[in-house]
Design a protein around this motif. Structure first.
Motif, short mmCIF file in Angstrom:
data_model
loop_
_atom_site.label_atom_id
_atom_site.label_comp_id
_atom_site.label_asym_id
_atom_site.label_seq_id
_atom_site.Cartn_x
_atom_site.Cartn_y
_atom_site.Cartn_z
N GLY A 58 0.83 -1.19 0.00
CA GLY A 58 0.00 0.00 0.00
C GLY A 58 0.86 1.24 0.00
N LEU A 59 0.50 2.22 -0.82
CA LEU A 59 1.22 3.48 -0.86
C LEU A 59 0.52 4.46 0.08
N SER A 60 1.15 4.70 1.24
CA SER A 60 0.57 5.60 2.24
C SER A 60 1.40 6.87 2.31
N SER A 61 1.36 7.57 3.44
CA SER A 61 2.01 8.87 3.52
C SER A 61 2.47 9.16 4.94
N LEU A 62 3.52 9.96 5.04
CA LEU A 62 3.99 10.41 6.34
C LEU A 62 2.95 11.31 7.01
N SER A 63 2.04 11.84 6.23
CA SER A 63 0.98 12.67 6.79
C SER A 63 0.10 11.89 7.76
N GLY A 64 0.13 10.57 7.65
CA GLY A 64 -0.69 9.74 8.52
C GLY A 64 -0.02 9.32 9.81
N VAL A 65 1.21 9.79 10.05
CA VAL A 65 1.95 9.39 11.25
C VAL A 65 1.44 10.14 12.48
N ARG A 66 1.29 11.46 12.36
CA ARG A 66 0.75 12.29 13.44
C ARG A 66 -0.22 13.31 12.86
N GLY A 67 -1.25 13.63 13.62
CA GLY A 67 -2.19 14.64 13.16
C GLY A 67 -1.60 16.03 13.27
N ARG A 68 -1.59 16.76 12.16
CA ARG A 68 -1.09 18.15 12.17
C ARG A 68 -2.17 19.06 11.59
N LYS A 69 -2.22 20.27 12.07
CA LYS A 69 -3.34 21.14 11.72
C LYS A 69 -3.40 21.50 10.24
N SER A 70 -2.31 21.38 9.53
CA SER A 70 -2.33 21.77 8.11
C SER A 70 -2.89 20.70 7.19
#
Length: 255
Positions: free
Chosen positions: A147-159
């Motif tokens: 599966g191609l995921s993302s570092l954006s899914g590691v921690r919730g950030r407001k942006s």
């Protein structure tokens, strides 16, 4: 008779090839992976809503037609997934889920359709089709799901927490699927990618020093080993580990 013999040779050659299924094959990373799998002698079913774009790409790259089959696949059309899977020319040994959709976080908070589309493409659609593939016990050749995921899914950030939450859900699904398939010796990998230079990120104000080329990510896909989480690029490996360990009060100060 010579025609029949020729057809038998083609069929024999097809059956001898390792079968790869790429879902969301029109993404920049997926197209690079397609080229790499073909160069290794695999037969690839490249599936996407954009079949015309894939056909043009295959012609431009001069990919051997006997190694590439292009099929229509819509991650958000759940009702079509069973027919799609059952109609494949051969059941896959390797599956890559690379479908993606990005909506700006500020816009997504006001646009439910955009938010819901990210949920469907990154999570719901993935679960729908990958469950079918994973529960097909008749396909004893299945050896790997990526599966191609993302570092954006590691921690919730407001942006980007809406996009990130869909990727986080996808990653957690793959983690459980890995355990579910362990007894069958089927490997599940998740590619946790940083910023990729692609049509999806075009125009975004991203730091050039952290941009990764689609071919680099595709190399991580095609060469995936036994580890579950694969983070391509030294800088992004460091960022990944820092993000995971960072106290919440520091995360809150990030963009």
């Amino acid at each position: 008779m010579p025609v029949l013999t020729h057809l038998r040779k083609i069929l024999s050659s097809f059956l001898d090839m390792k079968q790869v299924l790429i879902l969301g094959a029109n993404s920049d990373v997926a197209k690079e992976a397609l080229k790499m799998y073909v160069s290794r002698g695999y037969h690839v079913v490249a599936a996407s809503r954009s079949t015309a774009a894939l056909e043009t790409f295959a012609q431009q790259q001069q990919l051997p037609p006997e190694q590439v089959t292009i099929r229509h696949f819509d991650a958000t059309d759940f009702g079509s997934h069973r027919t799609f899977y059952d109609s494949l020319p051969a059941k896959p040994q390797i599956v890559l889920y690379a479908a993606g959709y990005l909506k700006d976080n500020t816009a997504a908070m006001k646009d439910w359709d955009g938010t819901f589309n990210m949920m469907q493409v990154h999570y719901c659609g993935a679960v729908s089709i990958l469950n079918m593939i994973a529960t097909d016990n008749a396909n004893t050749a299945l050896e790997r799901i990526i599966g191609l995921s993302s570092l954006s899914g590691v921690r919730g950030r407001k942006s980007n927490f809406i996009y990130g939450s869909t990727k986080a859900a996808f990653t957690q699904y793959l983690a459980g699927l890995r355990q579910h398939l362990f007894a069958r010796r089927i490997t599940v990998n998740v590619i946790v990618a940083g910023y990729i230079r692609s049509k999806m990120t075009a125009g975004l104000p991203l730091p050039e020093s952290l941009m990764l080329e689609p071919a680099f990510i595709a190399g991580a896909v095609v060469n995936a080993g036994k580890h579950f989480t694969i983070v391509p690029g030294f800088k992004w490996k460091l960022i990944y580990h820092v993000l995971r360990l960072m106290p919440e009060r520091w995360v809150a100060k990030l963009p």
